[in-house]
Motif scaffolding. Structure first.
Motif, PDB file in Angstrom:
ATOM      1  N   THR A   1       0.539   7.314  10.670  1.00 21.46           N
ATOM      2  CA  THR A   1       1.689   6.974   9.846  1.00 21.46           C
ATOM      3  C   THR A   1       2.856   8.335   9.631  1.00 21.46           C
ATOM      4  OG1 THR A   1       0.511   5.565   8.622  1.00 21.46           O
ATOM      5  CG2 THR A   1       2.485   6.150   7.423  1.00 21.46           C
ATOM      6  N   LEU A   2       2.213   9.294   9.559  1.00 22.66           N
ATOM      7  CA  LEU A   2       3.106  10.268   9.454  1.00 22.66           C
ATOM      8  C   LEU A   2       4.016  10.857  10.813  1.00 22.66           C
ATOM      9  CD1 LEU A   2       3.984  12.736   7.787  1.00 22.66           C
ATOM     10  CD2 LEU A   2       2.217  14.082   8.167  1.00 22.66           C
ATOM     11  N   LEU A   3       3.271  10.704  11.676  1.00 17.71           N
ATOM     12  CA  LEU A   3       3.911  10.962  13.156  1.00 17.71           C
ATOM     13  C   LEU A   3       5.144   9.780  13.129  1.00 17.71           C
ATOM     14  CD1 LEU A   3       1.184  11.769  15.619  1.00 17.71           C
ATOM     15  CD2 LEU A   3       2.216  13.297  14.043  1.00 17.71           C
ATOM     16  N   LYS A   4       4.835   8.692  12.918  1.00 14.46           N
ATOM     17  CA  LYS A   4       5.890   7.500  13.087  1.00 14.46           C
ATOM     18  C   LYS A   4       6.942   7.755  11.900  1.00 14.46           C
ATOM     19  CE  LYS A   4       2.830   3.863  15.036  1.00 14.46           C
ATOM     20  NZ  LYS A   4       2.400   2.612  14.914  1.00 14.46           N
ATOM     21  N   CYS A   5       6.443   8.421  10.815  1.00  9.52           N
ATOM     22  CA  CYS A   5       7.722   8.602   9.948  1.00  9.52           C
ATOM     23  C   CYS A   5       8.708   9.825  10.634  1.00  9.52           C
ATOM     24  CB  CYS A   5       7.129   9.178   8.492  1.00  9.52           C
ATOM     25  SG  CYS A   5       6.507   7.792   7.670  1.00  9.52           S
ATOM     26  N   ILE A   6       7.893  10.956  11.159  1.00 11.24           N
ATOM     27  CA  ILE A   6       8.772  11.766  11.594  1.00 11.24           C
ATOM     28  C   ILE A   6       9.685  11.416  12.766  1.00 11.24           C
ATOM     29  CG2 ILE A   6       8.515  14.115  13.084  1.00 11.24           C
ATOM     30  CD1 ILE A   6       5.770  14.525  11.399  1.00 11.24           C
ATOM     31  N   MET A   7       9.238  10.392  13.435  1.00  9.74           N
ATOM     32  CA  MET A   7       9.995   9.841  14.808  1.00  9.74           C
ATOM     33  C   MET A   7      10.830   8.916  14.488  1.00  9.74           C
ATOM     34  SD  MET A   7       9.179  11.657  17.031  1.00  9.74           S
ATOM     35  CE  MET A   7      10.316  10.982  18.217  1.00  9.74           C
ATOM     36  N   GLY A   8      10.731   8.373  12.864  1.00 10.24           N
ATOM     37  CA  GLY A   8      11.844   7.535  12.506  1.00 10.24           C
ATOM     38  C   GLY A   8      11.339   5.891  12.861  1.00 10.24           C
ATOM     39  N   LEU A   9      10.168   5.824  13.360  1.00  5.07           N
ATOM     40  CA  LEU A   9       9.613   4.436  13.515  1.00  5.07           C
ATOM     41  C   LEU A   9       9.058   3.686  12.471  1.00  5.07           C
ATOM     42  CD1 LEU A   9       7.728   5.548  16.787  1.00  5.07           C
ATOM     43  CD2 LEU A   9       9.833   4.497  16.888  1.00  5.07           C
ATOM     44  N   LEU A  10       8.720   4.460  11.269  1.00  2.00           N
ATOM     45  CA  LEU A  10       8.495   4.027   9.887  1.00  2.00           C
ATOM     46  C   LEU A  10       9.213   4.610   8.889  1.00  2.00           C
ATOM     47  CD1 LEU A  10       4.780   3.846   9.803  1.00  2.00           C
ATOM     48  CD2 LEU A  10       6.083   1.841   9.893  1.00  2.00           C
ATOM     49  N   PRO A  11      10.051   3.674   8.015  1.00  2.00           N
ATOM     50  CA  PRO A  11      10.912   4.485   6.903  1.00  2.00           C
ATOM     51  C   PRO A  11       9.939   5.179   6.168  1.00  2.00           C
ATOM     52  CG  PRO A  11      10.495   2.120   6.392  1.00  2.00           C
ATOM     53  CD  PRO A  11       9.695   2.257   7.712  1.00  2.00           C
ATOM     54  N   VAL A  12      10.357   6.277   5.262  1.00  2.00           N
ATOM     55  CA  VAL A  12       9.917   6.881   4.207  1.00  2.00           C
ATOM     56  C   VAL A  12      10.611   6.458   2.867  1.00  2.00           C
ATOM     57  CG1 VAL A  12       9.530   8.824   5.522  1.00  2.00           C
ATOM     58  CG2 VAL A  12      11.680   8.814   4.048  1.00  2.00           C
ATOM     59  N   SER A  24       0.719  -1.174   0.026  1.00  2.00           N
ATOM     60  CA  SER A  24      -0.071   0.142  -0.003  1.00  2.00           C
ATOM     61  C   SER A  24       0.890   1.423  -0.017  1.00  2.00           C
ATOM     62  CB  SER A  24      -0.949   0.041   1.201  1.00  2.00           C
ATOM     63  OG  SER A  24      -1.734  -1.105   1.081  1.00  2.00           O
ATOM     64  N   HIS A  25       0.355   2.322  -0.851  1.00  2.00           N
ATOM     65  CA  HIS A  25       0.980   3.534  -0.866  1.00  2.00           C
ATOM     66  C   HIS A  25       0.295   4.437   0.143  1.00  2.00           C
ATOM     67  CE1 HIS A  25       3.307   6.513  -3.549  1.00  2.00           C
ATOM     68  NE2 HIS A  25       3.097   7.164  -2.288  1.00  2.00           N
ATOM     69  N   THR A  26       0.826   4.727   1.573  1.00  2.00           N
ATOM     70  CA  THR A  26       0.173   5.358   2.664  1.00  2.00           C
ATOM     71  C   THR A  26       0.105   6.745   2.696  1.00  2.00           C
ATOM     72  OG1 THR A  26       1.737   4.705   3.878  1.00  2.00           O
ATOM     73  CG2 THR A  26       0.116   3.045   4.091  1.00  2.00           C
ATOM     74  N   LEU A  27       1.217   7.282   2.498  1.00  2.00           N
ATOM     75  CA  LEU A  27       1.479   8.862   2.241  1.00  2.00           C
ATOM     76  C   LEU A  27       1.857   9.239   0.886  1.00  2.00           C
ATOM     77  CD1 LEU A  27       3.393   9.572   5.540  1.00  2.00           C
ATOM     78  CD2 LEU A  27       0.935   9.745   5.138  1.00  2.00           C
ATOM     79  N   ARG A  75     -10.264  11.765   9.137  1.00  2.00           N
ATOM     80  CA  ARG A  75     -10.639  10.722   9.447  1.00  2.00           C
ATOM     81  C   ARG A  75      -9.847   9.579   9.706  1.00  2.00           C
ATOM     82  NH1 ARG A  75     -13.530  12.504   4.562  1.00  2.00           N
ATOM     83  NH2 ARG A  75     -15.689  13.393   5.131  1.00  2.00           N
ATOM     84  N   ASN A  76     -10.305   8.568  10.445  1.00  2.00           N
ATOM     85  CA  ASN A  76      -9.607   7.415  10.752  1.00  2.00           C
ATOM     86  C   ASN A  76      -9.079   6.848   9.550  1.00  2.00           C
ATOM     87  OD1 ASN A  76      -9.935   7.455  13.447  1.00  2.00           O
ATOM     88  ND2 ASN A  76     -11.850   6.207  13.506  1.00  2.00           N
ATOM     89  N   GLY A  77      -7.628   6.215   9.771  1.00  2.00           N
ATOM     90  CA  GLY A  77      -6.874   5.439   8.491  1.00  2.00           C
ATOM     91  C   GLY A  77      -6.670   6.394   7.489  1.00  2.00           C
ATOM     92  N   MET A  78      -6.522   7.705   7.766  1.00  9.21           N
ATOM     93  CA  MET A  78      -6.206   8.672   6.528  1.00  9.21           C
ATOM     94  C   MET A  78      -4.388   8.834   6.430  1.00  9.21           C
ATOM     95  SD  MET A  78      -8.800   9.269   4.656  1.00  9.21           S
ATOM     96  CE  MET A  78      -9.297   7.890   5.010  1.00  9.21           C
TER      97      MET A  78
END
Length: 244
Positions: free
Chosen positions: A55-66, A27-30, A48-51
């Protein structure tokens, strides 16, 4: 004075997200997210939920890769840094669900955060106890025995131990009794308006967002679709992007 009257939209950005794409599985999430958080602002990320907000916050914190794009904090590129290095830059993060250590006492939860400080000084705990008196009175109680609202106060207090330049809060009022929601709002306003702390929060409750935030950003299906001073969040935007 309303939040909109106190907008800091014209301030230089403390955080700048530039062309960020994120992929999760197939999935392409952002999608090409461009977003700024002005220094001194309390910016509310809405949708809304699931938008894609968490995910964006986790990318900012380095918890998800971009997959592409970059994120600048105080002019420094966060993108290649590991999560712990981002926290060391004084970015405080309170995740959705709080994620305190339930088997540790309130005091132990806070003292673990002290070790993340370069000076390892526990003197900051006096300030945390002033902001959240309940954390002092319940210092010996296990985190898991606290109410949801008390756990949220502990999670925010723990994030403040590092004296962050930017405090990121993911759904700070979720599942919390109304009187504690009011207290958390008071704390956010005090930190932002009186102490100048820059805040980025995800929040679903519109009255709370209007009360504490200076400006808003709306994400819809992984794309930034609207932004501006909180006073400009009108009924049309709410109907299109926020109501369910």
């Amino acid at each position: 004075m309303s939040a909109g009257d106190n907008s800091v939209e014209d301030s230089a950005p403390l955080l700048s997200v530039q062309g960020v794409n994120q992929l999760y599985g197939g999935s392409h999430t952002l999608w090409d997210v461009d977003m700024t958080v002005p220094e001194g602002a309390c910016t509310c990320l809405m949708g809304r939920n699931g938008m894609g907000k968490t995910t964006l916050l986790k990318c900012i914190m380095g918890l998800l890769p971009v997959a592409s794009g970059k994120m600048l904090f105080a002019g420094r590129d966060l993108t290649p840094l590991r999560a712990e290095a981002r926290a060391a830059l004084k970015i405080g993060y309170v995740p959705q669900g709080r994620e305190i250590f339930p088997q540790l006492t309130v005091e132990e939860n806070l003292r673990l955060a002290v070790y993340a400080r370069p000076d390892k000084s526990a003197a900051i705990l006096d300030q945390i106890h002033t902001l959240f008196p309940v954390l002092k009175s319940m210092a010996r109680r296990r985190g898991g025995d606290l109410s949801g609202g008390q756990q949220q106060q502990l999670a925010i207090g723990r994030a403040l131990v590092i004296e962050p330049q930017l405090l990121i809060l993911d759904e700070p009022t979720e599942g919390i009794q109304p009187n504690i929601v009011q207290e958390i709002g008071d704390i956010i306003l005090r930190l932002n308006r009186e102490q100048g702390l820059t805040v980025l929060l995800v929040e679903q409750k519109l009255p709370f967002a209007r009360r504490v935030a200076t400006d808003f950003r709306i994400i819809d299906k992984g794309r930034l679709v609207a932004d501006g001073p909180m006073a400009s969040l009108d009924d049309g935007l709410i109907r299109r992007h926020l109501t369910v």
